[in-house]
Design a protein around this motif. Structure first.
Motif, PDB file in Angstrom:
ATOM      1  N   VAL A   1       0.853  -1.182   0.000  1.00  0.00           N
ATOM      2  CA  VAL A   1       0.000   0.000   0.000  1.00  0.00           C
ATOM      3  C   VAL A   1       0.890   1.234   0.000  1.00  0.00           C
ATOM      4  O   VAL A   1       1.750   1.377   0.865  1.00  0.00           O
ATOM      5  N   TYR A   2       0.682   2.099  -0.969  1.00  0.00           N
ATOM      6  CA  TYR A   2       1.391   3.379  -1.004  1.00  0.00           C
ATOM      7  C   TYR A   2       0.443   4.462  -0.527  1.00  0.00           C
ATOM      8  O   TYR A   2      -0.700   4.543  -0.970  1.00  0.00           O
ATOM      9  N   LYS A   3       0.963   5.266   0.408  1.00  0.00           N
ATOM     10  CA  LYS A   3       0.180   6.346   1.007  1.00  0.00           C
ATOM     11  C   LYS A   3       0.947   7.650   0.923  1.00  0.00           C
ATOM     12  O   LYS A   3       2.170   7.651   0.822  1.00  0.00           O
ATOM     13  N   VAL A   4       0.193   8.736   0.995  1.00  0.00           N
ATOM     14  CA  VAL A   4       0.775  10.056   1.162  1.00  0.00           C
ATOM     15  C   VAL A   4       0.072  10.678   2.360  1.00  0.00           C
ATOM     16  O   VAL A   4      -1.160  10.718   2.417  1.00  0.00           O
ATOM     17  N   ARG A   5       0.854  11.041   3.362  1.00  0.00           N
ATOM     18  CA  ARG A   5       0.342  11.602   4.619  1.00  0.00           C
ATOM     19  C   ARG A   5      -0.753  10.716   5.223  1.00  0.00           C
ATOM     20  O   ARG A   5      -1.780  11.184   5.696  1.00  0.00           O
ATOM     21  N   GLY A   6      -0.531   9.390   5.147  1.00  0.00           N
ATOM     22  CA  GLY A   6      -1.440   8.433   5.760  1.00  0.00           C
ATOM     23  C   GLY A   6      -2.656   8.058   4.937  1.00  0.00           C
ATOM     24  O   GLY A   6      -3.480   7.260   5.378  1.00  0.00           O
ATOM     25  N   LYS A   7      -2.793   8.600   3.733  1.00  0.00           N
ATOM     26  CA  LYS A   7      -3.942   8.317   2.872  1.00  0.00           C
ATOM     27  C   LYS A   7      -3.497   7.478   1.674  1.00  0.00           C
ATOM     28  O   LYS A   7      -2.564   7.848   0.956  1.00  0.00           O
ATOM     29  N   MET A   8      -4.187   6.368   1.451  1.00  0.00           N
ATOM     30  CA  MET A   8      -3.816   5.442   0.389  1.00  0.00           C
ATOM     31  C   MET A   8      -4.087   6.018  -1.001  1.00  0.00           C
ATOM     32  O   MET A   8      -5.144   6.585  -1.251  1.00  0.00           O
ATOM     33  N   PHE A   9      -3.103   5.825  -1.904  1.00  0.00           N
ATOM     34  CA  PHE A   9      -3.317   6.175  -3.305  1.00  0.00           C
ATOM     35  C   PHE A   9      -3.034   5.019  -4.250  1.00  0.00           C
ATOM     36  O   PHE A   9      -3.402   5.073  -5.420  1.00  0.00           O
ATOM     37  N   ALA A  10      -2.415   3.936  -3.761  1.00  0.00           N
ATOM     38  CA  ALA A  10      -2.157   2.778  -4.611  1.00  0.00           C
ATOM     39  C   ALA A  10      -2.087   1.508  -3.781  1.00  0.00           C
ATOM     40  O   ALA A  10      -1.531   1.507  -2.685  1.00  0.00           O
ATOM     41  N   LEU A  11      -2.656   0.434  -4.328  1.00  0.00           N
ATOM     42  CA  LEU A  11      -2.584  -0.891  -3.726  1.00  0.00           C
ATOM     43  C   LEU A  11      -2.061  -1.843  -4.797  1.00  0.00           C
ATOM     44  O   LEU A  11      -2.674  -1.986  -5.854  1.00  0.00           O
ATOM     45  N   LEU A  12      -0.924  -2.452  -4.517  1.00  0.00           N
ATOM     46  CA  LEU A  12      -0.344  -3.453  -5.412  1.00  0.00           C
ATOM     47  C   LEU A  12      -0.555  -4.806  -4.755  1.00  0.00           C
ATOM     48  O   LEU A  12      -0.014  -5.075  -3.674  1.00  0.00           O
ATOM     49  N   THR A  13      -1.372  -5.642  -5.377  1.00  0.00           N
ATOM     50  CA  THR A  13      -1.723  -6.935  -4.802  1.00  0.00           C
ATOM     51  C   THR A  13      -1.991  -7.921  -5.922  1.00  0.00           C
ATOM     52  O   THR A  13      -1.647  -7.664  -7.076  1.00  0.00           O
ATOM     53  N   ALA A  14      -2.585  -9.042  -5.590  1.00  0.00           N
ATOM     54  CA  ALA A  14      -2.961 -10.032  -6.595  1.00  0.00           C
ATOM     55  C   ALA A  14      -4.343 -10.563  -6.250  1.00  0.00           C
ATOM     56  O   ALA A  14      -4.705 -10.670  -5.085  1.00  0.00           O
ATOM     57  N   THR A  15      -5.091 -10.884  -7.266  1.00  0.00           N
ATOM     58  CA  THR A  15      -6.386 -11.521  -7.099  1.00  0.00           C
ATOM     59  C   THR A  15      -6.417 -12.744  -8.005  1.00  0.00           C
ATOM     60  O   THR A  15      -6.089 -12.642  -9.192  1.00  0.00           O
ATOM     61  N   GLY A  16      -6.703 -13.878  -7.419  1.00  0.00           N
ATOM     62  CA  GLY A  16      -6.669 -15.121  -8.196  1.00  0.00           C
ATOM     63  C   GLY A  16      -5.296 -15.418  -8.752  1.00  0.00           C
ATOM     64  O   GLY A  16      -5.172 -16.019  -9.815  1.00  0.00           O
ATOM     65  N   GLY A  17      -4.259 -14.968  -8.055  1.00  0.00           N
ATOM     66  CA  GLY A  17      -2.887 -15.176  -8.510  1.00  0.00           C
ATOM     67  C   GLY A  17      -2.426 -14.207  -9.585  1.00  0.00           C
ATOM     68  O   GLY A  17      -1.294 -14.275 -10.044  1.00  0.00           O
ATOM     69  N   VAL A  18      -3.284 -13.278  -9.991  1.00  0.00           N
ATOM     70  CA  VAL A  18      -2.945 -12.305 -11.034  1.00  0.00           C
ATOM     71  C   VAL A  18      -2.629 -10.963 -10.381  1.00  0.00           C
ATOM     72  O   VAL A  18      -3.475 -10.404  -9.670  1.00  0.00           O
ATOM     73  N   PRO A  19      -1.420 -10.419 -10.605  1.00  0.00           N
ATOM     74  CA  PRO A  19      -1.077  -9.112 -10.043  1.00  0.00           C
ATOM     75  C   PRO A  19      -1.974  -8.012 -10.605  1.00  0.00           C
ATOM     76  O   PRO A  19      -2.286  -7.999 -11.801  1.00  0.00           O
ATOM     77  N   ILE A  20      -2.396  -7.108  -9.716  1.00  0.00           N
ATOM     78  CA  ILE A  20      -3.184  -5.947 -10.120  1.00  0.00           C
ATOM     79  C   ILE A  20      -2.685  -4.731  -9.351  1.00  0.00           C
ATOM     80  O   ILE A  20      -2.005  -4.862  -8.339  1.00  0.00           O
ATOM     81  N   VAL A  21      -3.056  -3.560  -9.860  1.00  0.00           N
ATOM     82  CA  VAL A  21      -2.760  -2.299  -9.189  1.00  0.00           C
ATOM     83  C   VAL A  21      -4.079  -1.530  -9.079  1.00  0.00           C
ATOM     84  O   VAL A  21      -4.717  -1.250 -10.093  1.00  0.00           O
ATOM     85  N   ASN A  22      -4.485  -1.222  -7.845  1.00  0.00           N
ATOM     86  CA  ASN A  22      -5.680  -0.409  -7.621  1.00  0.00           C
ATOM     87  C   ASN A  22      -5.254   1.037  -7.431  1.00  0.00           C
ATOM     88  O   ASN A  22      -4.336   1.321  -6.665  1.00  0.00           O
TER      89      ASN A  22
END
Length: 128
Positions: free
Chosen positions: A32-53
């Motif tokens: 999870v990437y945040k700026v001043r404690g607020k999320m702006f990006a989530l790098l994870t995987a769903t069903g084994g497939v990498p995604i970026v929210n």
């Protein structure tokens, strides 16, 4: 781009942004990437497939989903204000970097002025 490249490119851009920090509040495998404690990006995987929210305006989100088969409503987040970028061929490195930057700026502009690491109006905003 493949899933590994998707995460590497998004991570590289997020790390360049002033005041951005990395955390793992959802456990290993979800950055999870945040700026001043607020999320702006989530790098994870769903069903084994990498995604970026990424955060997005509703208008831009709708247009991007229409134009790019690899951009979909965000997995496990508010689908009006977030998108998921999937690996594939419809999103290139430049667009991904622009989307990460735009997400960051959307969060920064909601911060109190005294807490903003950059002026969101002057920090390389991308017109769509």
């Amino acid at each position: 781009m493949n899933g590994r490249e998707l995460h590497e490119l998004a991570e590289a851009r997020a790390q360049e942004l002033p005041g951005a920090t990395l955390s793992n509040p959802f456990g290993p495998g979800s950055d999870v990437y945040k700026v001043r404690g607020k999320m702006f990006a989530l790098l994870t995987a769903t069903g084994g497939v990498p995604i970026v929210n990424l955060k997005i305006t509703p208008e831009d989100g709708a247009a991007l989903r229409e134009q790019h088969s690899d951009i979909r409503p965000a997995w496990h987040m508010n689908k009006k204000h977030w998108i998921s970028v999937h690996p594939g061929g419809s999103v290139d490195a430049e667009l991904l970097a622009d989307l990460v930057t735009e997400s960051y700026l959307l969060v920064v502009e909601k911060l109190p002025r005294a807490h903003r690491p950059v002026d969101p109006a002057a920090f390389g905003r991308v017109e769509r």
